[in-house]
Design an enzyme around this catalytic site. Sequence first.
Site, PDB file in Angstrom:
ATOM      1  N   GLU A  96       0.756  -1.088   0.486  1.00  0.00           N
ATOM      2  CA  GLU A  96      -0.348   0.261   0.513  1.00  0.00           C
ATOM      3  C   GLU A  96       0.784   1.523   0.011  1.00  0.00           C
ATOM      4  O   GLU A  96       1.859   2.272   1.095  1.00  0.00           O
ATOM      5  CB  GLU A  96      -0.699   0.468   1.418  1.00  0.00           C
ATOM      6  CG  GLU A  96      -2.108   1.323   1.359  1.00  0.00           C
ATOM      7  CD  GLU A  96      -3.306   1.258   2.425  1.00  0.00           C
ATOM      8  OE1 GLU A  96      -3.243  -0.043   3.003  1.00  0.00           O
ATOM      9  OE2 GLU A  96      -3.449   2.740   2.626  1.00  0.00           O
ATOM     10  N   ASP A 299       1.537 -14.645  13.043  1.00  0.00           N
ATOM     11  CA  ASP A 299       0.279 -14.936  13.067  1.00  0.00           C
ATOM     12  C   ASP A 299      -1.100 -14.589  11.573  1.00  0.00           C
ATOM     13  O   ASP A 299      -1.453 -13.376  12.741  1.00  0.00           O
ATOM     14  CB  ASP A 299      -0.519 -16.273  13.616  1.00  0.00           C
ATOM     15  CG  ASP A 299      -1.558 -16.927  12.876  1.00  0.00           C
ATOM     16  OD1 ASP A 299      -1.830 -16.756  11.178  1.00  0.00           O
ATOM     17  OD2 ASP A 299      -1.862 -17.936  13.140  1.00  0.00           O
ATOM     18  N   HIS A 390      -1.524  10.169  -1.391  1.00  0.00           N
ATOM     19  CA  HIS A 390      -1.422   8.521  -2.081  1.00  0.00           C
ATOM     20  C   HIS A 390      -0.953   9.189  -3.940  1.00  0.00           C
ATOM     21  O   HIS A 390      -0.880   8.536  -4.549  1.00  0.00           O
ATOM     22  CB  HIS A 390      -2.539   8.038  -2.677  1.00  0.00           C
ATOM     23  CG  HIS A 390      -3.116   7.382  -1.627  1.00  0.00           C
ATOM     24  ND1 HIS A 390      -3.563   7.494  -0.492  1.00  0.00           N
ATOM     25  CD2 HIS A 390      -2.986   6.478  -0.965  1.00  0.00           C
ATOM     26  CE1 HIS A 390      -3.923   5.997   0.519  1.00  0.00           C
ATOM     27  NE2 HIS A 390      -3.211   5.689   0.081  1.00  0.00           N
TER      28      HIS A 390
END
Lengths: 408, 408, 408, 408
Positions: A96, A299, A390
């Site tokens: 991302e 995990d 972004h």
Amino acid sequence: MAGTASVDTFASELVPRFADQGYDQESVALRREWLERKTESRLNHIGSFSVPSEEMKGNIENSVGTAQVPLGIAGPLLVNGLHARGRFYVPLATTEGALVRSYERGMVLLTRAGGVDTRIHVDENCVAPAFFFGDVGEAHDFGNNLLSHFSEIRSEAEATTKHGRLLRLEPLVEGRNVIVAFHYFTGDAHGMNMIVKATDRACGWIVANLGAKGYHIFSGFESEKRASAVLFAGGKGKKVTAGTLVPAELLKAYVRAVPAQFVSLWQHTMLGHMQAHSVGYNGHFANGLAAMFIACGQDVGNLPNCSVGITNFEATPSGDLYASVTLPSLNVATVGGGTGSGTARECLAILGCEGPTQAPKLTEIVAATLLAGELSFAAAIINGELVMAHETYGRNRPAAGDPRAQYK
Amino acid sequence: MAGTASVDTFASELVPRFADQGYDQESVALRREWLERKTESRLNHIGSFSVPSEEMKGNIENSVGTAQVPLGIAGPLLVNGLHARGRFYVPLATTEGALVRSYERGMVLLTRAGGVDTRIHVDENCVAPAFFFGDVGEAHDFGNNLLSHFSEIRSEAEATTKHGRLLRLEPLVEGRNVIVAFHYFTGDAHGMNMIVKATDRACGWIVANLGAKGYHIFSGFESEKRASAVLFAGGKGKKVTAGTLVPAELLKAYVRAVPAQFVSLWQHTMLGHMQAHSVGYNGHFANGLAAMFIACGQDVGNLPNCSVGITNFEATPSGDLYASVTLPSLNVATVGGGTGSGTARECLAILGCEGPTQAPKLTEIVAATLLAGELSFAAAIINGELVMAHETYGRNRPAAGDPRAQYK
Amino acid sequence: MAGTASVDTFASELVPRFADQGYDQESVALRREWLERKTESRLNHIGSFSVPSEEMKGNIENSVGTAQVPLGIAGPLLVNGLHARGRFYVPLATTEGALVRSYERGMVLLTRAGGVDTRIHVDENCVAPAFFFGDVGEAHDFGNNLLSHFSEIRSEAEATTKHGRLLRLEPLVEGRNVIVAFHYFTGDAHGMNMIVKATDRACGWIVANLGAKGYHIFSGFESEKRASAVLFAGGKGKKVTAGTLVPAELLKAYVRAVPAQFVSLWQHTMLGHMQAHSVGYNGHFANGLAAMFIACGQDVGNLPNCSVGITNFEATPSGDLYASVTLPSLNVATVGGGTGSGTARECLAILGCEGPTQAPKLTEIVAATLLAGELSFAAAIINGELVMAHETYGRNRPAAGDPRAQYK
Amino acid sequence: MAGTASVDTFASELVPRFADQGYDQESVALRREWLERKTESRLNHIGSFSVPSEEMKGNIENSVGTAQVPLGIAGPLLVNGLHARGRFYVPLATTEGALVRSYERGMVLLTRAGGVDTRIHVDENCVAPAFFFGDVGEAHDFGNNLLSHFSEIRSEAEATTKHGRLLRLEPLVEGRNVIVAFHYFTGDAHGMNMIVKATDRACGWIVANLGAKGYHIFSGFESEKRASAVLFAGGKGKKVTAGTLVPAELLKAYVRAVPAQFVSLWQHTMLGHMQAHSVGYNGHFANGLAAMFIACGQDVGNLPNCSVGITNFEATPSGDLYASVTLPSLNVATVGGGTGSGTARECLAILGCEGPTQAPKLTEIVAATLLAGELSFAAAIINGELVMAHETYGRNRPAAGDPRAQYK
């Protein structure tokens, strides 16, 4: 029966098996080649792994190589915990764009503000089997008497493990069924396999001695791999808090916002969380957790429970901002699982968290990291920067000037 | 101010910057070496990546290499969807021992049962800004009139994107604030950045033209990166179902259980979920999702919302089992984000899901994979196999015979 | 300031005050007459109360009379509890046609099946103040050390009450705030006023001695008057279960259904509850509770928390149905509040539950009553009888034959 | 079979039946006398009702009289709604001492502040049956095509009712099951019986024509009588907001608090609600709702869903407080149910809300009343007045001076 016609030829469809489950370099290569033929694909990157394939044993089956995830570094992050103390650089594996930069901005701000105070409140893991009885009377009596057998049950459970310790039992009666939450201390391991094994043995003893007609090792109440309200009570993983008093002048300098804007955002956003009926309130815990978990061999399937938690922004009488995060159910480990080899081990080393005794330290660093992410994300919403960030850092977009200017 | 004393020397603590943000091979190496010195660690595996470092641009900042996650393959999985049709081999990146084997067992069983029917019901993504007004009257009028301005708002939003299409708006009034859920079709991309940008522009128009005093681009209601009840309504990602009628004889042969045991487990486990107040009911959706997401370059931070969903086991009048999963909020993509390079692209190729037009196919394969995992996990609880499975496949444990025997 | 102009004449708008708050018959009449003039209404029924108006003191202010709610009786209900034993006739105050008849049907069925087993598991009430601290470190230390001051805190709390006993404290740290759940035994009283007073005094001591900067007596965590997931854990009211093994032949004879239909309904309905994200699963606990609460002078405002709970229908190996209800958070009282006079006292007398020592008995009767309502409601859904029942018993509809035929 | 031995004598245990279900005065008296003998109790108050017993038909079965609940009056409450306009006096039936006084305090404050703005956003009621199919494909096709049959389904549904109108259908697919939410406009009636009947007929048509294998009229998704997250979306009852800008000087004068204290309380209390995982945030909606519902003949069993909602306290740039409540799921009626006779009719008359066309007006008054209760309750927490208020007004305690002083 559907598919019966193809039974004879079905064996050829199965993933090939090799001696010793095929963890040697050659078996892995043969399996990959079989897959390439079967799916008409080329798997060069998957085959370009540096981790010795034999070390993957216990972590994967039918191995064909590794997945590579881009790894960035964010810091410095000053942590003032009881276990983690000093400046850290945090490895984040993600695809991302802008995420690493955003966390980094928060870390620099928090470090300048004097660092992040972190505290661990609970350190347990939990399995919650369900036991079945004939009627509500039997279930009641079992629930009522269970704790008087604690030492026997603990003996059974602990007979299977060197590291796990059974701390407490919580019976929860529903009709003629009784869920019993077994809470363990599991040291520096995640410990789920360890405590499932221990609990399974204890369940056998309970059925043999306390009148239960049967049991299921998981009742759903344990909330392993799921987001649940019960997690706020603590007892499934480590409960940890992190907080910093951020002076108004630093907020202004680093993220161009004032404390009242954070409080107002909190209030408005809370109203959205309530109407969505989220489990817990936070901006994007899951982003930072996912990136640290992938990097550090944790995990990742635990993300839904681990990301349950609360971010809080409070105005102080001094005109500053007190920012904090609360993670009631964080499962992290520094031994066992995926922590012991390859890039995971290296990422733990970057944090000074390799191996035994380091899980509490890792816990505190994770919490401090998430606080940095929350501050930075909130500031981006306040300032309408999300789009810009972004645009600047997102995939295949031109950069707009020196990013360091952002937190000068 | 805390930390003020060190301001002058603080620059040396910052992660070094390089030209063009330092995505070239040399800059990445220099940054990694700086990190090794700073943290006294050796990062050989992290540096042994095969993906061209320049391709990481847009996915990571401050890159030091990649994290390698063990990758296994499970199949065959026969899918009878509207988009995915045929036998698939599913790449799973995980460090949880026995996970690949468990999913594989379910896949073989489902394939033998004739395969998995899959259907997509909703295909959208959502951003939900909050708008502020002076009183409940203004908020009411805004909510009431909003839809009459749909075409203007859509024009604004779509002016920023070639691929996104604004499908609908849902106003949700609370006091004098109004959340508006913007629902978009985003094609084969995850699209969050795309629709945040589009919505941001539409919000500007709304403030200028419809009397809102201001807005926050995220209200929390969108449930991005969080588990929320509202996700069941659909509209945040793809809603997909997968189901198979599993004949009793196959259940017996492959997992040694009868349909009534699945129904009974379902009922008992549901009671645990309810008392934990989970968001949705499933055994371990998050395990399969995490493993596929890491392998296929998906946004792992979405796991909390994507893993919200329901597993159902129903007895049929014919004495068989109807097993299904419902995923109301699955975000997957085959373009953009981490999907375009390296091992992610190869994993998508294994599934025949590279690039444009393939997101619905990937959606159906994910759903079918999760159904396999749920069946296998449930059978393991019913048969008390969880301990044994982890003994056999878990880290550093001796293997107990030919694993294939398990589902022969 | 809005309304300022009318300040001088505003006093005439206020509800008139009388000596000693006006509980005497004459003052109540004068107030009612004032209201009739003010609102141009005739309040004959409101004025036709039999309860001495002076007895309303402590239960109401500005009294104008009473509201009359139709009261019916359902039974016999055979209860095999530890406190309630024997056949009971349950008073239900409601205006929902068919409700009494529906509960009665369930009671007769359960009585014929041998009666309802009931058990109480927890008997507490709770107040949960929030304390504020300067940072996460202070909050952590407070949470850590609190229990070592239990005896001092208990002394403070119990100094204010003859009946309440402080049983335990549960600290819950969030950031730099700490909620502390104070759990009390309150005897046969609802006890909320009692324990708020006790807790308030203890809070003062905590602020003075343990470093808290302040507190709010309610944090919201206590869930008083609200439905919350935390209620399943018990500790807010009485946790009680009720269950009966209902033979298949009786089910058939009384409600024309077979056990498998109840299990199937349970499963389908659970899926609806999950997607609505209800707090708890039951058919209509709130109906029976509302009717008993109004009849018996209970605190009707507690309905949202008291009605949280689970109904369960399980098939047994013998081919019969095990039906049960679990109420984790039931607040009922037989002393204090509205229990001591008028029709409430008479309704408690009908149940043999007047005054001290009777709250556990009342608790068990309530649970058994709800089980009857759940069975009957489920049968109505299974048989498509809901429409018919309301046609027969609903307001202003003709009766269709002898209703007793229904369960002969 | 348990209880078989007593079958012959069981008839004598049953509540006696009378001609025409025994609603005449004499039958009610005989039934009450039977109950007195059976339970050895004296039921004088229960028998002292003024409502003609025949009028209870349709609201109760096995009538023995009425329950009397103390009724007080609070006001004036100035409402500036679209339906309710002017000053109101609100009847509240309760046995919780201090409740009427507390609401009255809030009402006087709000009236002085210029009154309460109220708005209705949605006016619907909902039944949500579940339909069953053979596999996920059938369920998908049904969900996909349902809306194309809207007009036929509406015709079926509306054939059973003069007042109900079917507004929209929402299909929700889970596995091979499909819940369909039927949303109706029900005029001034609660309408549950009306729309259950209409929906039941439509379900029959769906089974006959659209391939469903069967249905249950309630799936649980409708959230009738339960608190659920889905209620925030609106469509189960009336969604209404109420808000007032309260000047700081009035807050100080009437409740001795400043706006910042309300905002801080809101934030702290929200954190408690989150950790309890309440459905919705409010101080004590259920108190005011219960008291108005009992007084006005509303369905008290709806309290769990009706009391779901949000209270909000926002600081304004002017230094004042904007207080609001949002009730997404309020069910109130002015015709049908218990509204048409006795004290309920009189209480509706006090509000000018008797009979047809008045439900929206009643809706707005309820919302404004709850806002008053929230403000007053919050102030009591801020000022530590809760203990004092109950000391003053609670049962059997001496009054402490002129209560009017409280808000002079």
